[in-house]
Design a protein around this motif. Structure first.
Motif, PDB file in Angstrom:
ATOM      1  N   ILE A 169      -7.615   1.741   6.854  1.00 24.30           N
ATOM      2  CA  ILE A 169      -6.327   2.445   6.887  1.00 24.30           C
ATOM      3  C   ILE A 169      -5.699   2.232   8.269  1.00 24.30           C
ATOM      4  CG2 ILE A 169      -5.231   4.722   6.845  1.00 24.30           C
ATOM      5  CD1 ILE A 169      -7.448   5.571   4.862  1.00 24.30           C
ATOM      6  N   GLY A 170      -4.443   1.881   8.270  1.00 26.97           N
ATOM      7  CA  GLY A 170      -3.741   1.650   9.538  1.00 26.97           C
ATOM      8  C   GLY A 170      -3.657   0.197   9.932  1.00 26.97           C
ATOM      9  N   THR A 171      -4.423  -0.672   9.262  1.00 22.19           N
ATOM     10  CA  THR A 171      -4.333  -2.106   9.536  1.00 22.19           C
ATOM     11  C   THR A 171      -3.097  -2.670   8.852  1.00 22.19           C
ATOM     12  OG1 THR A 171      -6.744  -2.283   9.622  1.00 22.19           O
ATOM     13  CG2 THR A 171      -5.515  -4.332   9.349  1.00 22.19           C
ATOM     14  N   SER A 172      -2.341  -3.455   9.581  1.00 25.65           N
ATOM     15  CA  SER A 172      -1.099  -3.998   9.027  1.00 25.65           C
ATOM     16  C   SER A 172      -1.356  -5.292   8.260  1.00 25.65           C
ATOM     17  CB  SER A 172      -0.092  -4.271  10.153  1.00 25.65           C
ATOM     18  OG  SER A 172      -0.514  -5.361  10.937  1.00 25.65           O
ATOM     19  N   LEU A 173      -0.464  -5.589   7.329  1.00 27.82           N
ATOM     20  CA  LEU A 173      -0.588  -6.832   6.564  1.00 27.82           C
ATOM     21  C   LEU A 173      -0.410  -8.055   7.449  1.00 27.82           C
ATOM     22  CD1 LEU A 173       1.216  -6.037   3.187  1.00 27.82           C
ATOM     23  CD2 LEU A 173      -1.216  -6.442   3.569  1.00 27.82           C
ATOM     24  N   SER A 174       0.322  -7.899   8.549  1.00 28.21           N
ATOM     25  CA  SER A 174       0.519  -9.043   9.459  1.00 28.21           C
ATOM     26  C   SER A 174      -0.807  -9.460  10.093  1.00 28.21           C
ATOM     27  CB  SER A 174       1.530  -8.689  10.552  1.00 28.21           C
ATOM     28  OG  SER A 174       1.050  -7.627  11.356  1.00 28.21           O
ATOM     29  N   GLU A 175      -1.708  -8.497  10.299  1.00 27.80           N
ATOM     30  CA  GLU A 175      -3.003  -8.810  10.901  1.00 27.80           C
ATOM     31  C   GLU A 175      -3.884  -9.595   9.931  1.00 27.80           C
ATOM     32  OE1 GLU A 175      -3.562  -5.122  14.049  1.00 27.80           O
ATOM     33  OE2 GLU A 175      -3.647  -4.699  11.896  1.00 27.80           O
ATOM     34  N   ILE A 176      -3.891  -9.199   8.656  1.00 26.44           N
ATOM     35  CA  ILE A 176      -4.670  -9.964   7.690  1.00 26.44           C
ATOM     36  C   ILE A 176      -4.016 -11.324   7.427  1.00 26.44           C
ATOM     37  CG2 ILE A 176      -3.584  -8.921   5.646  1.00 26.44           C
ATOM     38  CD1 ILE A 176      -6.225  -9.267   4.191  1.00 26.44           C
ATOM     39  N   THR A 177      -2.689 -11.385   7.453  1.00 29.99           N
ATOM     40  CA  THR A 177      -1.996 -12.661   7.245  1.00 29.99           C
ATOM     41  C   THR A 177      -2.373 -13.660   8.332  1.00 29.99           C
ATOM     42  OG1 THR A 177      -0.136 -11.555   6.162  1.00 29.99           O
ATOM     43  CG2 THR A 177       0.266 -13.766   7.018  1.00 29.99           C
ATOM     44  N   ALA A 178      -2.474 -13.184   9.569  1.00 24.53           N
ATOM     45  CA  ALA A 178      -2.852 -14.058  10.682  1.00 24.53           C
ATOM     46  C   ALA A 178      -4.273 -14.592  10.483  1.00 24.53           C
ATOM     47  CB  ALA A 178      -2.747 -13.305  12.003  1.00 24.53           C
ATOM     48  N   LEU A 179      -5.197 -13.724  10.065  1.00 27.21           N
ATOM     49  CA  LEU A 179      -6.576 -14.161   9.811  1.00 27.21           C
ATOM     50  C   LEU A 179      -6.636 -15.192   8.687  1.00 27.21           C
ATOM     51  CD1 LEU A 179      -8.690 -10.869  10.010  1.00 27.21           C
ATOM     52  CD2 LEU A 179      -9.065 -12.935  11.346  1.00 27.21           C
ATOM     53  N   ILE A 180      -5.862 -14.931   7.634  1.00 29.20           N
ATOM     54  CA  ILE A 180      -5.846 -15.858   6.493  1.00 29.20           C
ATOM     55  C   ILE A 180      -5.319 -17.230   6.914  1.00 29.20           C
ATOM     56  CG2 ILE A 180      -4.658 -16.320   4.296  1.00 29.20           C
ATOM     57  CD1 ILE A 180      -4.957 -13.222   3.820  1.00 29.20           C
ATOM     58  N   ASN A 181      -4.231 -17.239   7.643  1.00 28.96           N
ATOM     59  CA  ASN A 181      -3.636 -18.507   8.068  1.00 28.96           C
ATOM     60  C   ASN A 181      -4.521 -19.244   9.068  1.00 28.96           C
ATOM     61  OD1 ASN A 181      -1.420 -18.028   6.441  1.00 28.96           O
ATOM     62  ND2 ASN A 181      -0.186 -17.135   8.078  1.00 28.96           N
ATOM     63  N   ASN A 182      -5.101 -18.515  10.011  1.00 24.55           N
ATOM     64  CA  ASN A 182      -5.930 -19.141  11.049  1.00 24.55           C
ATOM     65  C   ASN A 182      -7.212 -19.748  10.491  1.00 24.55           C
ATOM     66  OD1 ASN A 182      -4.068 -18.438  13.012  1.00 24.55           O
ATOM     67  ND2 ASN A 182      -5.163 -16.583  13.638  1.00 24.55           N
ATOM     68  N   ASN A 183      -7.666 -19.231   9.360  1.00 29.46           N
ATOM     69  CA  ASN A 183      -8.912 -19.734   8.769  1.00 29.46           C
ATOM     70  C   ASN A 183      -8.693 -20.598   7.527  1.00 29.46           C
ATOM     71  OD1 ASN A 183     -11.280 -18.475  10.322  1.00 29.46           O
ATOM     72  ND2 ASN A 183      -9.924 -16.727  10.005  1.00 29.46           N
ATOM     73  N   ASN A 184      -7.419 -20.904   7.236  1.00 25.89           N
ATOM     74  CA  ASN A 184      -7.077 -21.755   6.085  1.00 25.89           C
ATOM     75  C   ASN A 184      -7.662 -21.215   4.776  1.00 25.89           C
ATOM     76  OD1 ASN A 184      -5.674 -23.670   7.703  1.00 25.89           O
ATOM     77  ND2 ASN A 184      -7.639 -24.594   8.268  1.00 25.89           N
ATOM     78  N   THR A 185      -7.481 -19.916   4.565  1.00 26.66           N
ATOM     79  CA  THR A 185      -7.953 -19.295   3.333  1.00 26.66           C
ATOM     80  C   THR A 185      -6.765 -18.897   2.464  1.00 26.66           C
ATOM     81  OG1 THR A 185      -8.131 -17.196   4.534  1.00 26.66           O
ATOM     82  CG2 THR A 185     -10.134 -18.478   4.297  1.00 26.66           C
ATOM     83  N   GLU A 186      -7.058 -18.370   1.277  1.00 28.84           N
ATOM     84  CA  GLU A 186      -6.001 -18.074   0.307  1.00 28.84           C
ATOM     85  C   GLU A 186      -6.301 -16.765  -0.414  1.00 28.84           C
ATOM     86  OE1 GLU A 186      -4.410 -19.987  -3.945  1.00 28.84           O
ATOM     87  OE2 GLU A 186      -6.154 -20.849  -2.909  1.00 28.84           O
ATOM     88  N   ILE A 187      -5.308 -15.886  -0.498  1.00 30.00           N
ATOM     89  CA  ILE A 187      -5.464 -14.652  -1.267  1.00 30.00           C
ATOM     90  C   ILE A 187      -5.354 -14.979  -2.754  1.00 30.00           C
ATOM     91  CG2 ILE A 187      -4.500 -12.389  -1.790  1.00 30.00           C
ATOM     92  CD1 ILE A 187      -3.467 -12.230   1.059  1.00 30.00           C
ATOM     93  N   LEU A 188      -6.400 -14.643  -3.526  1.00 26.84           N
ATOM     94  CA  LEU A 188      -6.369 -14.838  -4.976  1.00 26.84           C
ATOM     95  C   LEU A 188      -5.893 -13.583  -5.695  1.00 26.84           C
ATOM     96  CD1 LEU A 188      -9.690 -16.801  -5.632  1.00 26.84           C
ATOM     97  CD2 LEU A 188      -7.394 -17.717  -5.276  1.00 26.84           C
ATOM     98  N   GLU A 189      -6.302 -12.424  -5.167  1.00 24.44           N
ATOM     99  CA  GLU A 189      -5.893 -11.144  -5.760  1.00 24.44           C
ATOM    100  C   GLU A 189      -5.735 -10.113  -4.650  1.00 24.44           C
ATOM    101  OE1 GLU A 189      -8.356  -9.596  -8.919  1.00 24.44           O
ATOM    102  OE2 GLU A 189      -8.821 -11.610  -9.641  1.00 24.44           O
TER     103      GLU A 189
END
Length: 203
Positions: free
Chosen positions: A136-156
């Motif tokens: 709780i309190g973590t922003s979507l921008s923080e997870i987006t940065a992790l996803i992009n930096n690690n070349n991963t993809e949100i499936l769900e």
């Protein structure tokens, strides 16, 4: 009596030598987090999981793809899944890694991973996905940065409980176990774990 002592000594030396060989294995030590505790694992060379990009591939198609690799024998293709559990004709982890590098060149294959064994002797596999829940309190921008930096993809994703299923494919900065650990170590997540496979089923 002397012959018995000599024979006993030789056998004991063989046993010690075998144990040393076990410890000098080329298989990597791995780990994952369970309730913030590190659980140690080690790779094994002769069993693995091969994941595919398409959830709609038939069992027949998967078998046809893997028949191209004589070192691979399909043990199980779980229903409603996009992966196959395989045995591998391999002497060591380095040989398996080279084989997997070749297999990953196939356009329909997302990733390959060796099975792992825990300190208690449990055998576990991983596919190409992991599950994580944002604190709780973590922003979507923080997870987006992790996803992009690690070349991963949100499936769900589920905004009601901040739960994500994320793919780590052959182009990511590690497999599903590596990336799940990176996500958890970021401090943004309640948990991040691969979907482990045990006894040819996911739990």
């Amino acid at each position: 009596m002397k012959r018995i002592l000599v024979l006993t000594f030789i056998i004991s030396q063989i046993i010690i030598s075998c144990k040393k060989d076990d410890f000098s294995s080329d298989c990597k030590s791995r780990y994952y987090y369970y309730d913030s505790e590190k659980i140690n694992l080690i790779e094994i060379p002769n069993q693995g999981c091969i994941s595919f990009y398409y959830d709609t591939l038939s069992t027949e198609t998967i078998n046809q793809i893997l028949e191209q690799y004589p070192e691979i024998n399909v043990l199980s293709i779980p229903s409603n899944s996009n992966h196959a559990i395989v045995s591998i004709d391999s002497e060591n982890c380095d040989e398996t890694a080279k084989l997997f590098a070749t297999i990953k060149n196939h356009s329909k294959i997302s990733n390959c991973s060796k099975f792992l064994v825990s300190e208690e002797g449990y055998t576990l596999g991983i596919s190409d996905v992991f599950v994580c829940v944002l604190k709780i309190g973590t922003s979507l921008s923080e997870i987006t940065a992790l996803i992009n930096n690690n070349n991963t993809e949100i499936l769900e994703s589920n905004s009601s409980n901040n739960r994500f299923i994320i793919r780590a494919d052959k182009n990511s900065n590690g497999d599903a176990l590596d990336i799940a650990n990176k996500f958890f170590e970021s401090g943004f997540f309640e948990y991040a774990e691969p979907e482990f496979i045990a006894n040819y089923g996911t739990y």
